[in-house]
Design an enzyme around this catalytic site. Structure first.
Site, mmCIF file in Angstrom:
data_model
loop_
_atom_site.group_PDB
_atom_site.id
_atom_site.type_symbol
_atom_site.label_atom_id
_atom_site.label_comp_id
_atom_site.label_asym_id
_atom_site.label_seq_id
_atom_site.Cartn_x
_atom_site.Cartn_y
_atom_site.Cartn_z
ATOM 1 C CB SER A 181 2.730 66.231 39.188
ATOM 2 O OG SER A 181 1.691 65.282 39.214
ATOM 3 C CG HIS A 209 4.943 69.092 41.188
ATOM 4 N ND1 HIS A 209 6.203 68.567 40.981
ATOM 5 C CD2 HIS A 209 4.144 68.054 41.495
ATOM 6 C CE1 HIS A 209 6.149 67.255 41.136
ATOM 7 N NE2 HIS A 209 4.921 66.917 41.447
ATOM 8 C CE LYS A 240 6.152 65.911 44.687
ATOM 9 N NZ LYS A 240 4.696 65.894 44.739
#
Ligand SMILES: *Cc1c(COP(=O)(O)O)cnc(C)c1O
Length: 392
Positions: A181, A209, A240
């Site tokens: 990340s 991610h 996310k």
């Protein structure tokens, strides 16, 4: 001397190191533009990769669930918190990820803490990448297994640990982020899977991610590398790209059953609220219907990254929409972030201890929700501030 004076001392040290910060207050939805401390700014710092956090279809799904189920789930899943929406979410996610089974948790952090602890024990070994996410590190710490760390993405180092230690343990679990990340680089998963086969190890990939970003329609890093069926535990977050809240592990049916009996966040913390669950189902369905969201994200990312590179910024080795702009010194990094904000662009500064000392960066998080106008304004501000602070 007060009992808590040592805390004042700690805080004074933060200030000396230039890493003291106050929380910005946001009074708008998480979108391309936000109201931050009462001022409208371009938001280049969220993990809302696809713009789904505030998408009308996702918001409507949350409303529908509020009307039908109320605000809270009322209990842990093992008592009366297992609403049918959660079962539906797990079915949809397993279909999306093309894996046998999915177990959902309240967040990605909860998932790591619960899953690692449940699957390895004394007599086992965990081998972890040096740059793995803090929630993996916490999960590893909670486990009674022995631990080893390999240098970031260094497959020779990983193999040397395996050669030396494999025979001493029952199970060996190799853990890595799919996408890292802070730098946006990928784990060399094909090589990790090869080593895991050669040395009979289990594999665990935290794709927080990568899910919603890489692979077909955002199916993740495993899909990107064509490794379906080769990774034992695939962690994803719903907080996310999916735009809501929650975490999950995609795995085999028997692991799911075991987690239901041993994963502590499932046993001791209340289940996700129904509005969040239903909103998540809608987000995942949208990804399964169309590649438009991931395509818009990648188009924006390519546009922004090439513009910054052309200006002469060091944007590291990212292979994803995560765009670190390397500054170095901690105080200068925070000053750079502050100057961007004064010019209407919010990009958070990331410094030690989140990243190693001397590798401070401002980290741009590109989203499908950004307009070309947003990106052009941000590029112009980066150029101005870069020259003012002698980064360019
Ligand atoms: C963000 C992140 C998490 C935590 O996910 P949440 O759902 O926000 O708790 C876990 N692992 C990695 C690699 C992450 O980047």
């Amino acid at each position: 001397m007060g009992k808590l004076d040592f805390i004042d001392k700690n805080i004074a040290t933060l200030k000396e190191d230039g890493v003291y910060r106050e929380l910005p207050v946001i009074s708008s939805p998480c979108s391309n533009v936000i109201m931050l401390d009462g001022k409208e700014v371009i938001n280049l710092s969220s993990n809302n990769y696809l713009g789904l956090a505030n998408h009308p279809r996702v918001v409507k799904a949350a409303h529908d669930a509020l009307d039908a189920y109320g605000a809270g789930s009322g209990s842990v899943r093992t008592i009366v918190g297992n609403q049918d929406l959660l079962e539906e979410l797990e079915t949809v996610l397993a279909e999306f990820k093309e894996e046998e089974a999915v177990m959902c948790f309240q967040s990605g952090l909860n998932c790591n803490i619960g899953t690692i602890q449940a699957i390895v024990e004394k007599g086992d070994l965990i081998i972890s990448d040096a740059l793995n996410h803090a929630s993996i590190i916490d999960g590893v710490r909670l486990s009674k297994a022995d631990k080893a760390v390999y240098r970031h993405n260094d497959m020779e180092h990983l193999e040397s640990i395996l050669r030396e230690k494999r025979a001493d343990y029952r199970n060996v679990l190799i853990i890595t982020d799919g996408v890292f990340s802070m730098d946006g680089d990928l784990a060399p998963l094909p090589k990790i899977v090869d080593l895991a086969k050669k040395y009979s190890c289990l594999t665990y990939v935290d794709d927080a991610h990568g899910s919603g970003v890489l692979g077909r329609s955002g199916r993740g890093t495993i899909d990107h590398f064509g490794l379906h069926g080769e990774v034992d535990f695939i962690i994803g977050t719903l907080s996310k790209a999916i735009g809501v809240i929650g975490g999950y592990v995609a795995t085999k049916n028997n692991v799911k059953t075991w987690l239901l009996h041993r994963a502590r966040p499932l046993l001791f913390s209340t289940a996700l609220p129904p509005a969040a669950t239903k909103a998540t189902i809608e987000s995942v369905r949208m990804l399964m219907e169309s590649e438009q969201y991931t395509e818009a994200l990648w188009e924006n990312a390519r546009y922004f990254k090439s513009a910054l590179k052309k200006l002469g910024f060091d944007i590291g080795k990212s292979e994803t929409p995560i765009t670190p702009v390397m500054i170095g010194n901690e105080a200068k990094t925070m000053a750079f972030s502050k100057a961007l904000l004064e010019n209407g662009v919010f990009v958070s500064g990331i410094v030690f201890p989140t990243v190693p000392k001397g590798t401070g960066r401002v980290r741009v998080m590109i989203s499908a929700s950004h307009t070309k106008e947003n990106l052009d304004k941000a590029i112009a501000v980066f150029e101005k501030v870069g020259k003012e602070l002698s980064v360019l």
